[in-house]
Design an enzyme around this catalytic site. Structure first.
Site, PDB file in Angstrom:
ATOM      1  N   HIS A 364       0.918  -1.257   0.044  1.00  0.00           N
ATOM      2  CA  HIS A 364       0.044   0.115   0.122  1.00  0.00           C
ATOM      3  C   HIS A 364       0.732   1.450   0.004  1.00  0.00           C
ATOM      4  O   HIS A 364       0.277   2.329  -0.004  1.00  0.00           O
ATOM      5  CB  HIS A 364      -0.763   0.166   1.215  1.00  0.00           C
ATOM      6  CG  HIS A 364      -1.673  -0.883   1.260  1.00  0.00           C
ATOM      7  ND1 HIS A 364      -3.272  -0.735   0.827  1.00  0.00           N
ATOM      8  CD2 HIS A 364      -1.865  -2.146   1.749  1.00  0.00           C
ATOM      9  CE1 HIS A 364      -3.899  -1.926   0.934  1.00  0.00           C
ATOM     10  NE2 HIS A 364      -3.100  -2.856   1.624  1.00  0.00           N
ATOM     11  N   LYS A 556      -9.146  13.402   4.913  1.00  0.00           N
ATOM     12  CA  LYS A 556      -8.046  12.259   4.623  1.00  0.00           C
ATOM     13  C   LYS A 556      -7.166  12.417   5.918  1.00  0.00           C
ATOM     14  O   LYS A 556      -6.983  13.498   6.469  1.00  0.00           O
ATOM     15  CB  LYS A 556      -7.337  12.064   3.555  1.00  0.00           C
ATOM     16  CG  LYS A 556      -7.059  13.317   2.987  1.00  0.00           C
ATOM     17  CD  LYS A 556      -6.277  13.286   1.370  1.00  0.00           C
ATOM     18  CE  LYS A 556      -7.387  13.446   0.446  1.00  0.00           C
ATOM     19  NZ  LYS A 556      -7.478  11.906  -0.233  1.00  0.00           N
ATOM     20  N   THR A 664      -9.158   5.982  -1.783  1.00  0.00           N
ATOM     21  CA  THR A 664     -10.287   5.564  -1.991  1.00  0.00           C
ATOM     22  C   THR A 664     -11.314   6.469  -1.695  1.00  0.00           C
ATOM     23  O   THR A 664     -12.483   6.382  -2.227  1.00  0.00           O
ATOM     24  CB  THR A 664     -10.548   4.224  -1.128  1.00  0.00           C
ATOM     25  OG1 THR A 664      -9.916   4.534   0.179  1.00  0.00           O
ATOM     26  CG2 THR A 664      -9.654   3.049  -1.550  1.00  0.00           C
TER      27      THR A 664
HETATM   28  C1  26Q Z   1       2.958   0.393  10.557  1.00  0.00           C
HETATM   29  C2  26Q Z   1       3.791  -0.204  11.558  1.00  0.00           C
HETATM   30  C3  26Q Z   1       3.724   0.583  12.653  1.00  0.00           C
HETATM   31  C4  26Q Z   1       2.814   1.291  13.273  1.00  0.00           C
HETATM   32  C5  26Q Z   1       1.789   1.747  11.956  1.00  0.00           C
HETATM   33  C6  26Q Z   1       1.949   1.150  10.846  1.00  0.00           C
HETATM   34  C7  26Q Z   1       0.932   1.400   9.798  1.00  0.00           C
HETATM   35  C8  26Q Z   1      -0.554   1.390   9.963  1.00  0.00           C
HETATM   36  C9  26Q Z   1      -1.323   1.894   8.996  1.00  0.00           C
HETATM   37  C10 26Q Z   1       1.500   1.644   8.307  1.00  0.00           C
HETATM   38  C11 26Q Z   1       0.670   2.176   7.497  1.00  0.00           C
HETATM   39  C12 26Q Z   1      -0.657   2.361   7.743  1.00  0.00           C
HETATM   40  C13 26Q Z   1      -1.815   2.546   6.630  1.00  0.00           C
HETATM   41  C14 26Q Z   1      -1.574   2.734   5.281  1.00  0.00           C
HETATM   42  C15 26Q Z   1      -2.489   3.161   4.468  1.00  0.00           C
HETATM   43  O1  26Q Z   1      -3.820   3.466   4.824  1.00  0.00           O
HETATM   44  N1  26Q Z   1      -2.482   3.207   3.381  1.00  0.00           N
HETATM   45  C16 26Q Z   1      -3.355   3.598   2.218  1.00  0.00           C
HETATM   46  O2  26Q Z   1      -3.899   2.283   1.721  1.00  0.00           O
HETATM   47  C17 26Q Z   1      -5.052   2.740   0.946  1.00  0.00           C
HETATM   48  C18 26Q Z   1      -5.790   1.597   0.432  1.00  0.00           C
HETATM   49  O3  26Q Z   1      -4.892   0.827  -0.413  1.00  0.00           O
HETATM   50  C19 26Q Z   1      -4.522   3.562  -0.350  1.00  0.00           C
HETATM   51  O4  26Q Z   1      -5.787   4.124  -1.105  1.00  0.00           O
HETATM   52  C20 26Q Z   1      -3.851   4.875   0.279  1.00  0.00           C
HETATM   53  O5  26Q Z   1      -3.267   5.263  -0.994  1.00  0.00           O
HETATM   54  C21 26Q Z   1      -2.674   4.295   1.040  1.00  0.00           C
HETATM   55  O6  26Q Z   1      -1.902   5.529   1.563  1.00  0.00           O
END
Ligand code: 26Q
Length: 826
Positions: A364, A556, A664
């Protein structure tokens, strides 16, 4: 609704879905389950009673679905995710079950305001943003498409924090969602697994034995996920950490009750709280424990379920697909290997062959700083056996590479799972790619960039492994629940086949987009949503906004790459120009923001404060009249999105090209007839492709241009020097126009020397494109036509299409047939 068939083999009182029976059932639940006198019941107790009554209607589907999977030995997919941002369940369940009208009628008969009762429901915030909400849309589609599937996640006691804005700044408050609304979960006290940590690994000849030092118990709670159409309901199994039966008897017997209980509390910390961070927070021991906790309980459960069905571990890969939502659950790979080798006695190669067939992984993010890594030391301390297995996987993989030849040492260092350059760290993304049979990105441009940038080396080794599945959203929640007026409009204009199941049917609107009558009807639909949002804003924030103005919305997570600051720069520029030229024919606009910042993300919090300072300053400048209003709506959540999105005219998708994997909300907005103001990034590219350039405002540099600018040494100052409007805006923000009480407050926000996300480079094109949108909006017929054309061409962005792609290309899973699970009688 026609009555359903009973669960075969038993005779019982079946709940019937007519208003009168439902009404009686609600009162029954109040008296007999909740023990509350209906005369005294408050709105919240009514809600709980209604949810129990609704659950009765779905429980049979839930059990029948499970039976159908087992009796037909269906291949199943298990979706592992650290986040599921479900939103409220009650109205969703009524709509999917087809009993919304009956419940509404039942409450009318009870003389209760139905919408007030529905509003009582907590919104479980078990996710940060896009990735968590995607998982929730996917569960809805999996059940709707009758796919044998189950989600696995963590039952955090505290979900995403509640955001308050105090003096313009974000303040985080705990979200204790579990205090209420347990009606929707089935506790499964008979499903418990021990999850172990620490200790040491002993070499016993050719076998290894892990002797952990700590054990925690994972308890299952099943959340019911009803599909639309009311035949299928799948489980989302959430794990809670329990120390109950493991509390320290030795301490207790020594009379040290306090220590015994303290240990219990620290064990239960594992599922205490969701990390409120939407990029990596590497190094936090508790986060690594959470990830392993999810993975270990889920893999044990998957194997137990498999054995109970077929009893042969060697055909696991024929029956089971496990999907990894980003790298967060990637320890499932070494965990499965550990169980297959240490507990089931398979050879390393047998285990690896099975494991690679079972797993698939979605990426992602492209930002390399956001790719998860864990220090070898920490991993070795918490999960020594898993670290061993990771080393073995790495050695096996690197040996295979060397055997093929023609990969130099530098290449081998780059693809090694162990990064030796920043201390020794485990690269979770590499492990995911090496251990999965398919790896996908979430929008075309993102998947292309994925194989050309972060995973370029792996794409050379495993070209067939990489693929794309463009994200999607569920029309059940994002139209039917969120936008009742649009729902009625679509039901009227789209005829027979239900658009909720066949979103491609929306194309029929293309033919009607020129019809003045249809345009006028759509204008009413939009107006209703804007009035609803305006009422909410007035009630919650005491700000009056004009529903006739153009609603320009950016909602967002707050992040520098999403460039909320660029949006602010446009607002300030517009403010300047209105003051310069007050009598021009300005299009009134309401700028709406919402979103949370990670609690430790200094710059994101500062951007929130900047938006609020600019809002206060401009909203109170009487010279601006109502030409600009800026509103920051606190505590963005799924429920709020359901109110805000239908009300948008224009939606801001303005990330620097190459940084937003998909997005999204862009799909949800377009589906609700808003027009995109966006860069050529993520799914914007595909939206543009579907709706056409006349109906979509695209600005800014492309990925190639962004890269070229970087290569040539980006110089933000040169843009500032050349552009008077830009210079003025940067000076005002940096020198305290909007923070007179503290003029230096924003001197580090726009970073005229760094500007990593190239705001200065895209400013001019953004401003000019916004002016075009104003012109377009003044021509109401043309604007409504464009909005209709947006809706008409959104069929592709249904999460049903995404799930069909996954089932066909990645999981190799087929839906339950009518024979395996009969549909309810018409
Ligand atoms: C990782 C390690 C420790 C703590 C937190 C995290 C962590 C938590 C959530 C890392 C990333 C996320 C979330 C990422 C996210 O929401 N990405 C989004 O995913 C969507 C669905 O595919 C895309 O539409 C977005 O572009 C993308 O930013």
């Amino acid at each position: 609704m026609a009555p359903k068939l009973p669960i075969s083999g038993y005779d019982y009182v079946m709940p019937k879905p007519d208003a009168e029976t439902i009404r009686k059932s609600i009162v029954y639940k109040l008296i007999f389950i909740l023990g509350v006198d209906p005369k005294d019941a408050d709105e919240h107790q009514w809600l709980n009673a209604a949810m129990l009554a609704a659950r009765d209607l779905i429980a049979e589907d839930f059990l029948k679905t499970r039976r159908a999977h087992i009796e037909n030995s269906k291949r199943m997919v298990y979706y592992l995710s650290m986040e599921f941002l479900l939103g409220r369940s009650f109205v969703n369940a009524l709509i999917n079950e087809g009993v919304y009208a009956e419940f509404e009628e039942a409450f009318k008969q009870l003389d209760k305001e139905f919408s007030d009762v529905c509003e009582q429901e907590q919104d479980p915030g078990l996710g940060n943003g896009g990735l968590g909400r995607l998982a929730a849309c996917f569960l809805d589609s999996l059940a709707t498409l009758r796919i044998p599937a189950m989600g696995y996640g963590i039952r955090y006691q505290y979900g995403m924090f509640k955001q308050e804005i105090v003096d313009g700044q974000q303040v985080e408050k705990p979200d204790l969602w579990l205090d209420q609304d347990l009606a929707w979960q089935f506790a499964r006290p008979n499903k418990q697994y021990a999850v172990s940590f620490g200790g040491q690994v002993l070499n016993m000849g050719d076998k290894k034995e892990w002797h952990p030092s700590e054990e925690i118990s994972a308890w299952a709670y099943d959340e019911i996920i009803p599909g639309y159409g009311g035949d299928v309901a799948n489980p989302l199994r959430l794990w809670a950490a329990h120390a109950g039966n493991l509390f320290d008897l030795a301490d207790f017997n020594r009379g040290d009750y306090a220590s015994a209980v303290r240990a219990q509390n620290s064990d239960e910390n594992i599922s205490r709280v969701l990390y409120p961070n939407d990029s990596t927070e590497s190094g936090r021991e508790l986060r690594l424990k959470q990830e392993y906790f999810l993975v270990s309980a889920s893999v044990q459960d998957i194997i137990a379920r498999h054995k109970c069905r077929l009893a042969n571990i060697r055909n696991l890969a024929d029956e089971v697909a496990i999907h990894l939502n980003d790298t967060h659950p990637v320890l499932a790979i070494p965990e499965l290997m550990r169980i297959l080798i240490d507990e089931e006695g398979l050879s390393w190669t047998e285990a690896w062959n099975i494991s690679c067939k079972v797993f698939s992984y979605t990426n992602h993010t492209l930002m390399s700083e956001a790719l998860e890594t864990w220090s070898v030391d920490l991993m070795g301390r918490l999960l020594p056996r898993h670290l061993d297995i990771i080393f073995e996987i790495n050695a096996y993989f690197l040996n295979a590479l060397r055997a093929i030849g023609n990969f130099d040492d530098e290449f081998v260092r780059r693809v090694s799972i162990i990064d030796e350059t920043h201390g020794r760290r485990v690269r979770m993304g590499w492990l995911a790619v090496i251990g999965s049979h398919k790896v996908n990105g979430v929008a075309k441009i993102h998947s292309d960039l994925m194989v050309n940038t972060i995973f370029a080396d792996f794409a050379k080794i495993f070209p067939e492994r990489f693929t794309n599945v463009t994200n999607g959203v569920t029309p059940r929640r994002w139209i039917n629940i969120a936008n009742p007026a649009l729902t009625a409009f679509l039901d009227k204009h789209l005829g027979e086949q239900d658009w909720r199941l066949h979103l491609d049917n929306l194309v029929k609107l293309n033919d009607k987009a020129d019809d003045a009558q249809v345009q006028a009807e759509f204008a009413e639909v939009k107006k209703a949503a804007k009035v609803r949002l305006a009422d909410y804003i007035e009630k919650e924030l005491d700000i009056k906004v004009n529903p006739e103005a153009l609603f320009d919305i950016q909602i967002k997570r707050i992040h520098e790459y999403k460039r909320q600051a660029l949006n602010v720069m446009h607002i300030v520029d517009r403010y300047n120009k209105i003051l310069e030229n007050p009598d021009a024919d300005w299009q009134p606009r309401v700028f709406i923001f919402a979103g949370k910042a990670a609690s430790a993300y200094y710059m994101a919090k500062k951007i929130i404060r900047l938006i609020n300072d600019v809002a206060k300053f401009i909203n109170n400048d009487s010279r601006i009249r109502d030409l600009i209003k800026v509103v920051y709506i606190p505590n963005y959540s799924v429920s709020l999105a359901q109110i805000i999105i239908p009300a948008a005219d224009l939606h801001e998708q303005i990330s620097l090209a190459g940084t937003e994997a998909s997005g999204t909300s862009n799909m949800k907005f377009a589906l609700n007839g808003a027009i995109c103001m966006g860069t050529l990034d993520g799914a914007n590219v595909e939206i543009l492709d579907k709706v056409g350039a006349e109906h979509c405002y695209i600005f800014g540099n492309t990925v190639e241009q962004v890269e070229e600018i970087r290569r040539n040494g980006y110089d933000p100052l040169s843009y500032i020097e050349q552009d008077h409007d830009l210079r003025r805006v940067v000076n005002q923000i940096s020198h305290g126009t909007f923070s007179p009480e503290e003029p230096t407050r924003y001197n580090d926000v726009l970073q005229p020397y760094g500007d990593h996300y190239q705001l200065m480079a895209d400013f001019r094109s953004y401003i000019d494109t916004q002016a075009k949108a104003d012109m377009h909006f003044k021509d109401k017929a043309a604007w409504n036509r464009s909005a209709l054309i947006n809706i008409a061409n959104m069929g592709f962005f249904s999460s049903d299409r995404s799930i069909a792609d996954y089932c066909r290309d990645i999981w190799y899973i087929k839906p339950l047939t009518e024979k395996e699970l009969p549909r309810r009688p018409e």
